[in-house]
Each structure stands twice: as structure tokens, then as C-alpha cells.
Enzyme design. Structure first.
Site, PDB file in Angstrom:
ATOM      1  N   LYS A  99       0.869  -1.187   0.000  1.00  0.00           N
ATOM      2  CA  LYS A  99       0.000   0.000   0.000  1.00  0.00           C
ATOM      3  C   LYS A  99       0.898   1.226   0.000  1.00  0.00           C
ATOM      4  O   LYS A  99       2.063   1.155   0.415  1.00  0.00           O
ATOM      5  CB  LYS A  99      -0.868   0.010   1.258  1.00  0.00           C
ATOM      6  CG  LYS A  99      -2.059   0.914   1.168  1.00  0.00           C
ATOM      7  CD  LYS A  99      -3.223   0.279   0.420  1.00  0.00           C
ATOM      8  CE  LYS A  99      -4.361   1.253   0.202  1.00  0.00           C
ATOM      9  NZ  LYS A  99      -5.538   0.582  -0.373  1.00  0.00           N
ATOM     10  N   ASP A 156      -7.048   4.481  -4.656  1.00  0.00           N
ATOM     11  CA  ASP A 156      -7.683   4.312  -3.347  1.00  0.00           C
ATOM     12  C   ASP A 156      -8.322   5.665  -3.029  1.00  0.00           C
ATOM     13  O   ASP A 156      -8.530   6.474  -3.962  1.00  0.00           O
ATOM     14  CB  ASP A 156      -6.648   3.910  -2.272  1.00  0.00           C
ATOM     15  CG  ASP A 156      -7.289   3.504  -0.944  1.00  0.00           C
ATOM     16  OD1 ASP A 156      -7.921   2.437  -0.894  1.00  0.00           O
ATOM     17  OD2 ASP A 156      -7.187   4.256   0.045  1.00  0.00           O
TER      18      ASP A 156
HETATM   19  P1  NDP Z   1     -13.061   7.810  -2.715  1.00  0.00           P
HETATM   20  O1  NDP Z   1     -12.012   8.809  -2.454  1.00  0.00           O
HETATM   21  O2  NDP Z   1     -13.597   7.654  -4.082  1.00  0.00           O
HETATM   22  O3  NDP Z   1     -14.307   8.084  -1.740  1.00  0.00           O
HETATM   23  C1  NDP Z   1     -14.177   8.070  -0.362  1.00  0.00           C
HETATM   24  C2  NDP Z   1     -15.506   8.475   0.249  1.00  0.00           C
HETATM   25  O4  NDP Z   1     -15.429   8.371   1.659  1.00  0.00           O
HETATM   26  C3  NDP Z   1     -15.869   9.923  -0.045  1.00  0.00           C
HETATM   27  O5  NDP Z   1     -17.267  10.053  -0.024  1.00  0.00           O
HETATM   28  C4  NDP Z   1     -15.235  10.647   1.142  1.00  0.00           C
HETATM   29  O6  NDP Z   1     -15.841  11.889   1.429  1.00  0.00           O
HETATM   30  C5  NDP Z   1     -15.500   9.673   2.262  1.00  0.00           C
HETATM   31  N1  NDP Z   1     -14.440   9.801   3.274  1.00  0.00           N
HETATM   32  C6  NDP Z   1     -13.112   9.585   3.116  1.00  0.00           C
HETATM   33  N2  NDP Z   1     -12.456   9.806   4.252  1.00  0.00           N
HETATM   34  C7  NDP Z   1     -13.388  10.171   5.134  1.00  0.00           C
HETATM   35  C8  NDP Z   1     -13.335  10.524   6.497  1.00  0.00           C
HETATM   36  N3  NDP Z   1     -12.173  10.560   7.171  1.00  0.00           N
HETATM   37  N4  NDP Z   1     -14.505  10.811   7.120  1.00  0.00           N
HETATM   38  C9  NDP Z   1     -15.687  10.767   6.442  1.00  0.00           C
HETATM   39  N5  NDP Z   1     -15.796  10.440   5.150  1.00  0.00           N
HETATM   40  C10 NDP Z   1     -14.661  10.145   4.517  1.00  0.00           C
HETATM   41  O7  NDP Z   1     -12.488   6.430  -2.164  1.00  0.00           O
HETATM   42  P2  NDP Z   1     -12.944   4.951  -2.483  1.00  0.00           P
HETATM   43  O8  NDP Z   1     -14.418   4.898  -2.683  1.00  0.00           O
HETATM   44  O9  NDP Z   1     -12.057   4.423  -3.531  1.00  0.00           O
HETATM   45  O10 NDP Z   1     -12.543   4.206  -1.126  1.00  0.00           O
HETATM   46  C11 NDP Z   1     -13.442   4.087  -0.014  1.00  0.00           C
HETATM   47  C12 NDP Z   1     -12.965   2.975   0.907  1.00  0.00           C
HETATM   48  O11 NDP Z   1     -12.927   1.741   0.181  1.00  0.00           O
HETATM   49  C13 NDP Z   1     -11.554   3.145   1.485  1.00  0.00           C
HETATM   50  O12 NDP Z   1     -11.516   2.549   2.769  1.00  0.00           O
HETATM   51  C14 NDP Z   1     -10.704   2.323   0.529  1.00  0.00           C
HETATM   52  O13 NDP Z   1      -9.491   1.892   1.121  1.00  0.00           O
HETATM   53  C15 NDP Z   1     -11.631   1.154   0.269  1.00  0.00           C
HETATM   54  N6  NDP Z   1     -11.359   0.398  -0.938  1.00  0.00           N
HETATM   55  C16 NDP Z   1     -11.369   0.993  -2.172  1.00  0.00           C
HETATM   56  C17 NDP Z   1     -11.140   0.235  -3.303  1.00  0.00           C
HETATM   57  C18 NDP Z   1     -11.261   0.816  -4.668  1.00  0.00           C
HETATM   58  O14 NDP Z   1     -11.215   0.042  -5.634  1.00  0.00           O
HETATM   59  N7  NDP Z   1     -11.445   2.109  -4.839  1.00  0.00           N
HETATM   60  C19 NDP Z   1     -10.798  -1.202  -3.212  1.00  0.00           C
HETATM   61  C20 NDP Z   1     -10.912  -1.739  -1.882  1.00  0.00           C
HETATM   62  C21 NDP Z   1     -11.147  -0.949  -0.804  1.00  0.00           C
HETATM   63  P3  NDP Z   1     -15.151  13.242   0.906  1.00  0.00           P
HETATM   64  O15 NDP Z   1     -15.437  13.289  -0.555  1.00  0.00           O
HETATM   65  O16 NDP Z   1     -15.813  14.310   1.702  1.00  0.00           O
HETATM   66  O17 NDP Z   1     -13.692  13.097   1.225  1.00  0.00           O
END
Ligand code: NDP
Length: 443
Positions: free
Chosen positions: A125, A165
């Protein structure tokens, strides 16, 4: 003291101020204690001591110039954790909260997740404490170029293949890929999540969210139920959340919530995903704008989506976003299943509580493995210089998720803990890696 607690104590002593890494190590090691007891060879060969120590941890300065001409400095990370079963693979997180402990927790989880996919990929990572939010495209480009001008030394199509991510989407991957290509002269599958015009895979964007829903449907099927007609709450509104909402809706569920870091929406009529996509994917805006599309929907800046009554909950935002009191509310509201789109979104005591109360709880390393699995399919297509159709990739993804459910279900039963999918997933992921490490000698 037992072997597992000895190793955990050493992890805490040797890695101070990394609570998320301690949390992830504890969850995995405690749940595989049964396997370690059954197999003295693991202790004899120091498998646990080796598996909690990354192969290497790279930290570097990332200087870049903002639009005002000021020099800004961020910190970059790549933790290459374990390559016993394949080249390192894992995403790059761009978020101000990023630090070494968070990258290590994610890299550690990635080892077992990647193993569960059944594909030949090791765990890693990376990322940076850079925040893409509020930056211009030019600023994001200059950051990505600077970040990759250091990272490129350590990665390659057969050594380490980063992906997206939180905060790293198609735009960032494109800028990083362009820089890698320029620096090395190589046109190779060194990153996944690429655009479709330059080596990306169809269905990669959708894969994590779709995979989450496929695994959940299989878990429900095993319990004689189905998603059709269920009410679903989702947190997050990023890549994972959006495609989980899309697939769950397609399968007949009604999704009523989504969130971002400023607040959350409740739409009792079912989320208008077209509106969310426009807000998030096109305008890079905030969910507070949802009311412009659906005046009847509620927008809250306090509390959480977990207070809304649902049958199924999908935490899809970030780590430690569902606590014990949220779990108690979900149980009181008769939730049937909680499946994690995000990595480690549920606090350990909340996860234990859900399992104890008979909720079907699918941990992230199994439930969100569809993303990395499809990334591995992107690697295969790049190596073959071919691209498969959406339907082909989607069908493979679905099979992989069904297979992951089968492995975690089978291992939970094998160790007398029916429906304890935390144990089932960790055991299945661990055994394959441990056996590969044994076969390759004490390195
Ligand atoms: P994105 O950046 O596309 O979206 C993240 C979302 O979560 C946004 O809505 C963001 O809000 C919100 N968010 C992030 N951090 C916080 C926080 N500290 N408090 C509240 N809301 C938060 O990321 P992904 O959708 O790609 O990833 C989401 C999760 O899934 C993560 O844990 C990631 O590790 C996991 N994941 C992702 C994969 C992928 O293929 N993308 C694969 C496997 C796991 P805002 O826009 O306001 O920041």
C-alpha cells in the site's frame, strides 16, 4: 503467554504510535490462533514474526509548486509488505490523514485480501498526506509528477503494481502513469485503474462496489434470503459507494443513505444515483448539493447514516467509521447483514458485537476484494496485450466473489465458528501465504 500474544506485544513495542496497524494485526493474528495452534511448523519457522514485518517501507519527500508559485512539501509512502504469492499490489491513498501507521494497516490487510482473490498478487500500500480536494488540475498534476518521480524506482509490472484508493481516481492514475512512462520509456501495466484508452480494464471502476454486492448476495443466499426488496444504508459517496448503490439498486434493493466527510443524505424514496454521480464525479462537489435535485431528501451534518433503519448496511467511506453504539443501533433496528466496502470501517468491539448478535458480518478484506481482483485481471490483459469485454470481466469478478464467500464460509465452519466470516476470511487468506513463505525458506 501464547505465540500470538508474544508477536502482538512485539508489534506494539516495535511500531509505536501506529494504532491502526496494531488494530489490524490484532484482528488477523487473534483470529488465526486456531490455525497456528494446529500447525506448530508456523511457530517453528517464525511465520508470524515475518508476516507482521514489511519487506520494506519507503518514505520520501514530495515537493511541488502550487498555482501561487509557492513550494509545498508532502510526504510519500510505499510499504511493500509481502510478495510470497505474487508481485506487490495495493492502492495509493491521497488524504491528509495518511501516515505510516495507516499505510501499514492497509498494506497488512492487503496481503490476506489479495490471497483470498485466488490470484497471484502480494500485499502493499502507499500514498501521501496530500489532499487533492480543492486543488486545481495543474496542482494535482504537479503533485502526481513529483510523487511518481521518486516512486518509479521501486515499482514495475512484475515487481509492484500500485492502484487507486481514497483520493486517487482516474485523473491521478493518468498523471502518474504518464510520468512513469516518461521516466522509464516503458509502456507496461505498472499501475491499474488506468483509463480505457491506455490499458485500463472495463469494469474496473465498478468492481469494488459491484463485488461487494455480489458477495453480499451470495452470503444472503446462503441464509435463504436475497437483496431484492431490502432497505440498504451506505456510507461514503466515492468510487466504492457509488457502484455499490448502483448494483444493489439493480438487484432490487432500495438504498436510502450516502455520506461524505461533511454530512449525509437520507432519501426515503431511494437515492437518485444520477444526481450523486453528477455532484461527485462531474462537479467534484459536496453531497449538500443533493437537495437541489431532490428537495424532499434530508441532509444532516450531525449523527450518522447508521441511525437509519435498514436490512443491510454497507460502510464504504473509511476506517473506523462504525462504532459500538452504531452497531447497537443497527441491531436494535434488526439489521440482517453488514458488509464492508471500505477497509476496516468497523471498530473491533462493534464487529464482535455484530457477530455475537447473529448479524451476517462480511469484513472488508473479503467483501471489497473485487477491486484488487479486477486490478489483477487488468494486469493479465496488459500482459497479453488484449482487452476483455465488460461482460467477461464482470463474470470473472462475480465468480471470484462467490469463491471468496465459499472460502470464508468453509473455513468458519471448519473451525467450529459458523458465520464468523472474520475468522473464515483471515484463515483462508493466511494459509496460502504462510505455505508459500514456508516453501520459499526463511527469507
Ligand atoms: P473515494 O475517495 O472515491 O471516496 C471516499 C468516500 O469516503 C468519499 O465520499 C469521502 O468523502 C468519504 N471519506 C473519506 N475519508 C473520510 C473521512 N475521514 N470521514 C468521512 N468520510 C470520509 O475512495 P474509495 O471509494 O475508492 O474508497 C473508499 C474505501 O474503500 C476506502 O476505505 C478504501 O481503502 C476502500 N477500498 C477501495 C477500493 C477501490 O477500488 N477504490 C478497493 C478496496 C477498498 P469526501 O469526498 O468528503 O472526502
Amino acid at each position: 503467554m501464547s505465540y500470538v500474544s508474544d508477536v502482538l506485544n512485539a508489534v506494539i513495542a516495535k511500531n509505536p504510535a501506529q494504532p491502526e496497524f496494531h488494530q489490524a494485526a490484532k484482528e488477523v493474528l487473534e483470529s488465526i490462533a486456531c490455525v497456528v495452534e494446529d500447525n506448530p511448523k508456523y511457530k517453528k519457522n517464525a511465520i508470524l514474526e515475518r508476516i507482521v514485518e514489511p519487506d520494506r517501507q519507503i518514505m520520501f519527500r514530495v515537493p511541488w509548486v502550487d498555482d501561487g508559485g509557492n513550494i509545498r512539501v508532502n510526504r510519500g509512502f510505499r510499504v511493500q509488505f509481502n510478495n510470497a504469492i505474487g508481485p506487490y499490489k495495493g492502492g495509493l491513498r491521497l488524504h491528509p490523514s495518511v501516515n505510516l501507521g495507516i499505510i501499514k494497516f492497509l498494506g497488512f490487510e492487503q496481503i490476506f485480501k489479495n490471497s483470498l482473490t485466488g490470484l497471484p498478487i502480494g500485499g502493499a500500500k502507499g500514498g501521501s498526506d496530500f489532499d487533492p480536494k480543492g486543488k486545481s488540475d495543474n496542482e494535482v498534476f504537479r503533485f502526481c509528477q513529483s510523487f511518481m518521480s521518486e516512486l518509479f524506482k521501486y515499482i514495475g509490472a512484475d515487481t509492484d503494481v500500485p492502484a487507486g484508493d481514497i483520493g486517487t481516481g482516474g485523473r491521478e492514475i493518468g498523471y502518474m502513469y504518464g510520468t512513469y512512462k516518461k521516466l522509464t520509456g516503458l509502456y507496461e501495466g505498472v499501475l491499474t485503474g488506468k483509463g480505457l484508452t491506455y490499458g485500463g480494464s472495463l469494469a474496473r471502476t465498478e468492481a469494488t462496489g459491484y463485488g461487494l454486492v455480489y458477495l453480499t448476495e451470495e452470503m444472503l443466499k446462503n441464509a435463504g434470503k436475497s437483496l431484492a426488496g431490502m432497505t440498504v444504508t451506505v456510507s461514503g459517496s466515492g468510487n466504492v459507494a457509488i457502484y455499490a448503490v448502483q448494483k444493489a439498486t439493480e438487484l432490487g434493493a432500495k438504498v436510502v443513505t450516502m455520506s461524505d466527510s461533511n454530512g449525509w443524505i437520507y432519501d426515503k424514496n431511494g437515492i437518485d444515483l444520477k444526481a450523486v454521480k453528477e455532484i461527485k464525479e462531474v462537479n467534484r462537489g459536496r453531497l449538500s448539493d443533493y437537495a437541489k435535485y431532490r428537495p424532499d431528501a434530508e441532509y444532516h451534518t450531525t449523527g450518522s447514516v447508521w441511525s437509519v433503519k435498514c436490512d443491510i448496511a454497507f460502510p464504504c467511506a473509511t476506517q473506523n467509521e462504525l462504532n459500538l453504539s452504531d452497531a447497537a443501533t443497527l441491531v436494535k433496528n434488526k439489521v440482517l447483514a453488514v458488509a464492508e466496502g471500505a477497509n476496516m470501517p468497523t471498530y473491533p468491539d462493534a464487529a464482535d458485537y455484530l457477530i455475537e448478535k447473529g448479524v451476517l458480518y462480511a469484513p472488508g478484506k473479503a467483501a471489497n476484494a473485487g477491486g484488487v481482483a479486477t486490478s489483477a485481471l487488468e494486469m493479465s490483459q496488459n500482459s497479453q496485450r488484449l482487452s476483455w469485454t465488460f461482460a467477461e470481466v464482470d463474470a470473472k469478478l462475480k465468480n471470484i466473489m462467490i469463491n471468496i464467500f465459499g472460502q470464508m464460509n468453509e473455513n468458519a465452519e471448519r473451525y467450529g465458528k459458523k458465520n464468523n466470516f472474520v475468522l473464515g476470511a483471515n484463515v483462508a487468506g493466511f494459509i496460502k501465504v504462510a505455505e508459500a513463505m514456508l516453501a520459499q525458506g526463511p527469507q
